[in-house]
Design an enzyme around this catalytic site. Sequence first.
Site, PDB file in Angstrom:
ATOM      1  N   ARG A 141      -4.796  -7.613  11.121  1.00 27.01           N
ATOM      2  CA  ARG A 141      -4.281  -8.386  12.263  1.00 27.01           C
ATOM      3  C   ARG A 141      -5.378  -8.717  13.263  1.00 27.01           C
ATOM      4  NH1 ARG A 141      -0.302  -9.139   9.035  1.00 27.01           N
ATOM      5  NH2 ARG A 141       1.252  -7.476   8.886  1.00 27.01           N
ATOM      6  N   LYS A 232       1.123   5.531   4.131  1.00 33.22           N
ATOM      7  CA  LYS A 232       2.144   4.682   3.493  1.00 33.22           C
ATOM      8  C   LYS A 232       1.742   4.358   2.063  1.00 33.22           C
ATOM      9  CE  LYS A 232       0.126   0.366   5.263  1.00 33.22           C
ATOM     10  NZ  LYS A 232       0.283  -0.775   6.183  1.00 33.22           N
ATOM     11  N   HIS A 233       2.668   3.882   1.202  1.00 40.45           N
ATOM     12  CA  HIS A 233       4.092   3.616   1.370  1.00 40.45           C
ATOM     13  C   HIS A 233       4.830   4.599   0.476  1.00 40.45           C
ATOM     14  CE1 HIS A 233       1.911  -0.250   1.843  1.00 40.45           C
ATOM     15  NE2 HIS A 233       2.833  -0.564   2.755  1.00 40.45           N
ATOM     16  N   HIS A 245       8.598  -7.590   0.224  1.00 39.86           N
ATOM     17  CA  HIS A 245       8.899  -8.578   1.252  1.00 39.86           C
ATOM     18  C   HIS A 245       9.913  -9.599   0.727  1.00 39.86           C
ATOM     19  CE1 HIS A 245       5.033  -7.000   2.686  1.00 39.86           C
ATOM     20  NE2 HIS A 245       5.420  -7.373   3.888  1.00 39.86           N
ATOM     21  N   ASP A 317       9.629   1.351   6.453  1.00 39.23           N
ATOM     22  CA  ASP A 317       8.896   0.090   6.482  1.00 39.23           C
ATOM     23  C   ASP A 317       9.796  -0.912   7.211  1.00 39.23           C
ATOM     24  OD1 ASP A 317       6.971  -1.838   6.012  1.00 39.23           O
ATOM     25  OD2 ASP A 317       6.809  -1.434   3.862  1.00 39.23           O
TER      26      ASP A 317
END
Length: 415
Positions: A141, A232-233, A245, A317
């Site tokens: 990000r 994670k995960h 997703h 999540d």
Amino acid sequence: MKLFFPVIFATVLLSGCADETAKPDEPAPKQAEETKQPKPQKPEQPSAREQAENELKQTVSQMSTAEKVDQLLYIGVTGTALTEADRRLLQQHALGGVLLLGGNITSSGQLKALTADINEAQTSDQRAFVGFDEEGGRVSRVPDARLKLSPSLTYGQKNDPELMEDVGQTLGSISRFYGFNMDFAPVLDVNSNPANPIIGDRALSADPQQVARLGVPLMQGMKEEDIVPVVKHFPGHGDTTVDSHVGLPRVDATKAELEQTELVPFKRAIQDGAEMVMVAHILFPALDKNRPSSLSKEVMTGVLRSELKFDGVIITDDLVMGAITERYGLAQAAGLALENGADMAMFSTPGAYASVHKEIMTRIKQGKLSAADLNEKVMRVLRLKQTYDLSQTKRVDEYQRLIEQVKAVESDMRH
């Protein structure tokens, strides 16, 4: 006779002693030493840890049920600046956490202003986690290219635990620079399926032992910079062929196979101090035939809590992913997650707070989530919050030093 003589002898001695009674005017022999009472001991003072725990219990006992539910919600916000609705929400509710995604970020200046605004909007002493996904590589990000790291797999090929600790510290410094106190990393998935569309080079290795060996120092490096790492995960996303997703992945490995591969890095991380685990939206029929891991009591309470002895914070999540929304409503999914073992329900959809909060309150009234269980979840969340500095007091502003730090770990990885 050998037995009889000692008995007769003892009897005579005792008779003689009985005749030698003390005279009436003679005091009885003192037995001060025998009758002396032990001095009452002062009660032990509670240790600093016990005192903190008692204070935490006191804090939780003074919270309303609605306030406790707030601590279990990790929410998304709208756009690249706080809306008035989001600001009011942060001012009026002590939320568990705030999640920022790519759509919330355009530039370094904008991101730093947004996280500062989130921090300033909070009026409660119970600060929120402010987290993002910064793994390096594809999942980053960071808006500044000079602060981006290579994918985990590239670092993993160097097979150097000391380097991984440096990478963890660098991720921690970058997180602090942008105003975060939590990073949803490291990835402890094993890159065991070449057809996997979502993990791939996000994993450190295809070898579970190497993922464990390198993932733990990466986690520790982040801790050293006072950033909460989220491994994670769980229980492992590496052997999937569907992107969660979009749809619900399914892994048909046996329990024994999972214990030899997917669970290895998580088990090691938990033994070495992992404090927060993110659970994936994946169906593991060997563990639970009906529900994805993030909504499964068998996975979260059974495997993670009971078998692996994890006593930290379990977070889902993002519940707005297709793996969940195709089968459940968001509020329903959040309720199921908390009922079945999660401590925090994460959802990035702005404006969903009210419906999710209402659903969980209803389930508490129905007895689906007990008061004792609710208190334990809140205790775990607040305990973790007390462990870290969640304010902006440790914010890193030395931009040039950060650039040099990134260059150094990238150089060490290549040589």
